[in-house]
Motif scaffolding. Structure first.
Motif, mmCIF file in Angstrom:
data_model
loop_
_atom_site.group_PDB
_atom_site.id
_atom_site.type_symbol
_atom_site.label_atom_id
_atom_site.label_comp_id
_atom_site.label_asym_id
_atom_site.label_seq_id
_atom_site.Cartn_x
_atom_site.Cartn_y
_atom_site.Cartn_z
ATOM 1 N N ASP A 168 0.819 -1.187 0.108
ATOM 2 C CA ASP A 168 0.093 -0.147 0.069
ATOM 3 C C ASP A 168 0.803 1.327 0.148
ATOM 4 O OD1 ASP A 168 -2.323 1.483 0.105
ATOM 5 O OD2 ASP A 168 -3.225 0.814 2.082
ATOM 6 N N ASP A 169 0.424 2.356 -0.493
ATOM 7 C CA ASP A 169 0.815 3.641 -0.570
ATOM 8 C C ASP A 169 2.284 3.618 -1.009
ATOM 9 O OD1 ASP A 169 -1.393 4.237 0.764
ATOM 10 O OD2 ASP A 169 -0.519 4.407 2.977
ATOM 11 N N ASP B 97 0.552 5.138 -4.644
ATOM 12 C CA ASP B 97 -0.043 5.893 -3.662
ATOM 13 C C ASP B 97 -0.673 7.201 -4.320
ATOM 14 O OD1 ASP B 97 -0.468 6.568 -0.931
ATOM 15 O OD2 ASP B 97 0.354 8.751 -1.750
ATOM 16 N N GLU C 49 -4.159 4.137 -6.707
ATOM 17 C CA GLU C 49 -5.494 4.475 -5.990
ATOM 18 C C GLU C 49 -5.574 6.018 -5.973
ATOM 19 O OE1 GLU C 49 -4.583 3.454 -1.717
ATOM 20 O OE2 GLU C 49 -2.956 4.650 -1.594
HETATM 21 MG MG MG Z 1 -3.181 3.928 0.205
#
Ligand code: MG
Ligand code: C2E
Ligand code: MG
Length: 694
Positions: A597-598, A620, A654
């Motif tokens: 993630d990110d 991200d 995202e």
């Molecule tokens: Mg994220």
């Protein structure tokens, strides 16, 4: 060639008179026959007076007897004598010392006829010699008996001579120390400085300095040394006086203690506090960590003093001091500010102000709890409480005096708010802390009161079929439905939950709920292939039984592990990499998917990407947002995608909000998307409705 004879009596007489040494001639009866001027001067009498006598009637009996005995010895022994003897000077009326030479003069048959004597007056020389000797003896005694260490060092650093005191200081005899290298006596720290000192002394400087020297037994002691150059026989030497200053140092330490510590509690006093605070500010400036100042005043202390006497008051203060010290970490300072006031300096708090405030609050409350416990004062138990004022500091933003004033003001605020409480100087900080404290209280109850919900945000495939994107699954995003605050976003409570450890039960609830949802989806053709992504926080992932928790959830809900995707963040990967690889592998073996993630916001490194079995990188949203305007973001996104392709990883972006962003991402080769463009995080009913409309 013939010489003119020199036998004229008058000339001989003149020659004799000319001789600087006293000279006389005597007959066999020791009667004076001839005498020169120097001799007259030496005896302090004229030849006229002495002629024909042996002098005994003129000179004191003692030296003359010895004098005459020597005459006889010369005659009888027919020998030449050379000795030191006293003689009398009649005009000075004193004995003088002479180096006397006597020899007989023989006739043709070898019989001694006369005695010839010549004398050098050595009275003064002898006196000077004696004096020199005495002086040397005196110096030697002084050297030997001096209580101060004295040493003489050669320019190459060898000990030429040391006195007893110096040797004793070191546990040696002076003989043992001779020729020793002075460097061998110094501790390494002191030794380093020798060459420079020797250089300066030989250049003519007189130096006084402190060193640490080893004793023969290996122990060491502090010494004060005064040192300068002397010239002996044209050669330069170094002379030094050395004093063992262990006592003085001890006294200095004692004075230091008196000057900087409070004698009742042994805590640092106001002066040392200022010093420490100054250092704390400097250290905060260096490392960016915040610090805090706590001002503590005991409630109703005066009445204890008034009713039970100062001894009771003193006892209480001592116990308070101990408790305060037990509440802080090693580097922190607890000082007695005066009377019943104490000041604490907390260092190395978080770099984030609010978090630092929370840490300060926690320590403040711990202190409050500790100081509220009963005290044993000789025969009685006593209760007391503190009012605490706090202020935070960051580097040198505020001067020291200002900080103390702020903490003091905050303490008064605490008193006004009913005592036995803590107040921050900054009212805004106080509000934030209050909100946080309230939030924390509520968070503890949220699980029990079933206030959490999972929202679902759709994740889609890049390729459009009939103008729409195929749904791949969703990310489960936690929401807290607070009775008063309404929907609380995870950014507001996840960090708090992590700090307090509440993230563990909360995370487990998320996992269970997500698996429950996956099970439900499996029952429907439309949803059975959807993958559900669940965020896992670092603390949660590092639990020893995390694998077991996940497996249990999978089994309980009888779901296909391939439909569960765990989202980890980069910060999680920072420490104990081996353990993380291990945990990931075990879970991966069951079929579970992993997404990073990110990605790009942390310490993105190829190293761990290669080692860790991720299936997906999540670009991200900050980069996605910058895609349209920021060329460096464009480059980063392109790099991430290329890197992911090389590593055979799937990429999802995202925070995709616009069609332009989607187009750009697609052009760069990004296959999957998530963002408001496709759907916001919504409750399950809305999510399923969205799917049906898709
Ligand atoms: Mg994220
Ligand atoms: P995240 O995992 O990076 O989640 C994505 C965040 O971006 C979500 O915020 C989501 O609502 C938001 N988002 C998605 N698409 C868009 C978009 O197009 N535009 C904008 N502006 N935002 C978008 P949310 O739900 O507030 O969650 C914030 C963070 O809280 C998450 O970031 C995640 O790190 C954490 N979190 C959420 N749920 C959980 C959970 O169950 N457990 C743990 N440990 N953390 C969670
Ligand atoms: Mg996420």
């Amino acid at each position: 060639m013939r010489y003119k004879k020199f036998d004229n009596l008058k000339s001989i007489r003149e020659l004799v008179d000319f001789l600087p040494n006293a000279t006389f001639v005597k007959d066999a009866e020791s009667k004076f026959l001839l005498m020169n001027r120097a001799c007259e001067a030496q005896f302090g009498m004229s030849f006229t007076e002495l002629r024909g006598t042996d002098g005994s009637q003129f000179f004191p009996s003692e030296p003359i007897a010895r004098y005459l005995a020597k005459d006889r010895e010369v005659f009888r022994g027919r020998c030449q004598l050379d000795f030191e003897e006293t003689f009398w000077n009649a005009s000075l009326k004193q004995n003088r010392l002479g180096h006397i030479f006597k020899k007989p003069i023989y006739d043709d048959t070898g019989k001694p006829l006369y005695l010839i004597c010549t004398t050098i007056d050595i009275t003064e020389r002898k006196q000077a010699e004696d004096e020199l000797l005495a002086r040397e003896e005196r110096f030697q005694t002084l050297f030997d008996r001096a209580s101060e260490g004295i040493l003489i060092i050669s320019p190459t650093g060898k000990l030429v001579a040391v006195n007893n005191a110096f040797a004793q200081m070191h546990g040696y005899t002076p003989e043992e120390m001779k020729d020793m290298d002075i460097g061998a006596l110094d501790t390494p720290e002191s030794r380093r400085l020798i060459p420079e000192r020797v250089r300066r002394i030989l250049a003519g400087e007189s130096l006084t300095f402190n060193v640490e020297n080893y004793r023969k037994d290996g122990s060491f002691f502090p010494m004060e040394v005064s040192s300068s150059m002397i010239i002996v026989n044209g050669e330069p030497l170094i002379q030094a006086f050395a004093r063992d200053i262990s006592d003085r140092k001890f006294a200095a330490d004692e004075i230091h203690t008196l000057a900087f510590y409070d004698s009742l509690t042994h805590l640092p006093n106001r002066r040392l506090l200022q010093d420490r605070l100054q250092q704390a500010l400097a250290s905060s400036a260096r490392n960016g960590h915040k610090g805090a100042l706590l001002f503590i005043d005991l409630d109703n202390f005066k009445s204890l003093n008034d009713t039970h006497g100062h001894d009771s008051g003193d006892l209480l203060l001592q116990q308070v001091a101990q408790r305060l010290e037990s509440c802080v970490r090693e580097g922190d300072t607890v000082a007695r500010f005066g009377g019943d006031e104490f000041v604490l300096v907390l260092e190395d708090l978080s770099k984030d102000f609010l978090e630092a405030a929370a840490q300060t609050e926690a320590i403040g409350q711990k202190i409050r709890t500790e100081l509220n416990k009963p005290y044993q004062l000789t025969e009685r138990k006593h209760h007391n409480s503190p009012s605490i004022g706090a202020t935070l500091f960051n580097a040198h933003e505020q001067p020291l005096e200002e900080l103390l004033k702020q903490a003091d003001i905050a303490m008064y605020q605490a008193k006004q708010d009913g005592r036995n409480t803590l107040r921050f100087f900054d009212p805004l900080m106080q509000d934030k802390i209050d909100v946080r404290a309230a939030l924390e209280g509520d968070l503890h109850l949220a699980l029990e009161k079933q206030q959490f919900r999972l929202f679902y945000q759709i994740q889609v495939e890049g390729i459009e079929v009939d103008g729409s994107h195929r749904p791949l699954g969703a990310e489960a995003l936690l929401r807290w439905v607070h009775p008063e605050r309404g929907l609380v976003s995870p950014d507001q409570f996840i960090p708090l939950a992590e700090e307090t450890g509440l993230i563990l039960p909360i995370g487990q609830w998320v996992l269970e709920t997500a698996c429950d949802q996956l099970y439900a989806w499996q029952q429907d053709e439309l949803t059975r292939d959807l993958v559900l992504a669940v965020n896992v926080s670092a603390k949660q992932f590092r639990q020893v039984d995390f694998v077991a928790q996940v497996n249990k959830a999978l089994h309980r809900h009888i779901i296909n592990p391939r439909l569960l995707k765990l989202e980890l963040t980069e910060s999680l990967l920072l420490d104990n990499m081996e353990h993380i690889v291990e945990t990931m592998r075990i879970l991966k073996d069951t079929g579970i998917l992993f997404s990073l993630d990110d990605f790009g916001t942390g310490y993105s490194s190829l190293q761990y990407l290669k080692k860790l079995p991720f299936d997906q990188l999540k670009i991200d949203q900050s980069f996605v947002r910058g895609l349209m305007s920021d060329s460096s973001d464009k480059a980063i996104v392109r790099t991430i995608i290329a890197m992911a392709q090389n590593l055979n990883l799937n990429v999802i972006a995202e925070g995709v909000e616009t069609e332009e962003q989607r187009q750009l991402l697609k052009n760069k080769g990004c296959a999957h998307y998530q963002g408001y463009l496709f759907g916001k995080p919504v409750p399950i009913e809305q999510f399923e409705a969205l799917l049906k409309n898709n």
